[in-house]
Design an enzyme around this catalytic site. Sequence first.
Site, PDB file in Angstrom:
ATOM      1  N   THR A   1       0.606  -0.951   0.035  1.00 40.90           N
ATOM      2  CA  THR A   1       0.034  -0.391   0.381  1.00 40.90           C
ATOM      3  C   THR A   1       0.580   1.102   0.438  1.00 40.90           C
ATOM      4  OG1 THR A   1      -1.606  -1.612   1.016  1.00 40.90           O
ATOM      5  CG2 THR A   1      -1.695   1.362   1.453  1.00 40.90           C
TER       6      THR A   1
ATOM      7  N   SER B   1       1.725  -7.813  -1.284  1.00 47.81           N
ATOM      8  CA  SER B   1       2.483  -8.753  -0.638  1.00 47.81           C
ATOM      9  C   SER B   1       1.886 -10.534  -0.100  1.00 47.81           C
ATOM     10  CB  SER B   1       2.852  -7.854   1.031  1.00 47.81           C
ATOM     11  OG  SER B   1       1.676  -8.496   2.140  1.00 47.81           O
TER      12      SER B   1
HETATM   13  N1  ASP Z   1      -2.244  -5.660   0.665  1.00 46.01           N
HETATM   14  C1  ASP Z   1      -1.639  -5.037   0.988  1.00 46.01           C
HETATM   15  C2  ASP Z   1       0.044  -5.498   1.137  1.00 46.01           C
HETATM   16  O1  ASP Z   1       0.316  -6.588   2.006  1.00 46.01           O
HETATM   17  C3  ASP Z   1      -1.717  -3.818   2.490  1.00 46.01           C
HETATM   18  C4  ASP Z   1      -0.969  -3.154   2.427  1.00 46.01           C
HETATM   19  O2  ASP Z   1       0.416  -2.769   2.320  1.00 46.01           O
HETATM   20  O3  ASP Z   1      -1.228  -3.071   4.034  1.00 46.01           O
HETATM   21  O4  ASP Z   1       0.617  -5.864  -0.186  1.00 46.01           O
END
Ligand code: ASP
Length: 354
Positions: free
Chosen positions: A26, A71
């Site tokens: 994010t 991620s």
């Molecule tokens: N879906 C994102 C990730 O883990 C969430 C984040 O970055 O907070 O890549």
Amino acid sequence: MFTTIHIPTAAAQASTSVLMIYTGGTLGMVYDRTGRHLVPFDFSQMNERLPELNRFDFQLTVVALDQPIDSSNVTPDHWLQWAHLIRGNYDRYDGFVILHGTDTMAYSASAMSFLLENLHKPVVFTGSQLPLGTVRTDARENLMTALEIASAKDAAGRPLVPEVSIYFHGLLLRGNRAKKVESVHFDAFQSENYPLLAEAGVTIDYNRSLILPYGDELPLRVAPVMDGRVAILKLFPGITRLVADSTVQMPGLRGLILETYGSGNAPTAGWFIETLRKAVNKGLFVFNVSQCVGGFVVQGRYETSRHLSEIGVLSGADITTEAAVTKMMYVLGKHLSDDETRRQLTTPLRGEMS
Ligand code: ASP
């Protein structure tokens, strides 16, 4: 695979330097033209988005993955790739910051703590709950403080935090003790079983006695492989024989994390014990990790865990599932004798268990 960007800081000639590795998540996202979907932004624009970076009193280089990932898509191959990137740059930089999505950050930080053998420089993971481009973002503070921590040295010029850590929302946690506990609020990470390494307010207050010691200056090594043949079996009331058998009997499986109740308790039904006994006898390493976020596995405290020790299930003490999975991949990847594998699994290797 990676693009390197040099950030012109106020200290072009400074002796301290930090390498920041952007992997995705994010933090580095912006809204697309529709304004509905988050997409990664071009990291070569980093400087324009964060002009404060220029004011640091250390040199800063950013390496960005050409294809940043959410991620959720991280694999052991990524961990090996990042570990090699750090090793290749180890002598040139005093500290490393890894920008990473929050969802699997605790797994990645745990994995890196095992893969990077003889680490004596900071590797600080951070990310954010809101993208850098949003008004109320937490990305700016997380990123800036992570950089400060990665560059911090003691009076003798040694790094203050020579281990893999996670910095998030004012807290510095040991990476292999951390867990993501929040998907909405900014205080997303906790390490229930290990105290904070540092707390950042007006100043950054380090708990020096809790940080891993600097250690001997042996050369950094990256473990060659992670053995991915592991699985997690989470217990729940009503778990059927089919679920347990089909997990435990998976072809090629070498390691199983058994997520038990409370202080390491599991059903005492005959079929369940037999399923585990057969698997352990056939060479499966079973690691008992509690579903609780705090506290210890103590096999034998209750009748419902005594049988686990008897059949050769290994106690994970106060390890997190994230650290247990990555530790298993790391230890099994070393192809040690069965006794040595059991010894390493149950002994703290990087401060991941008490
Ligand atoms: N879906 C994102 C990730 O883990 C969430 C984040 O970055 O907070 O890549």
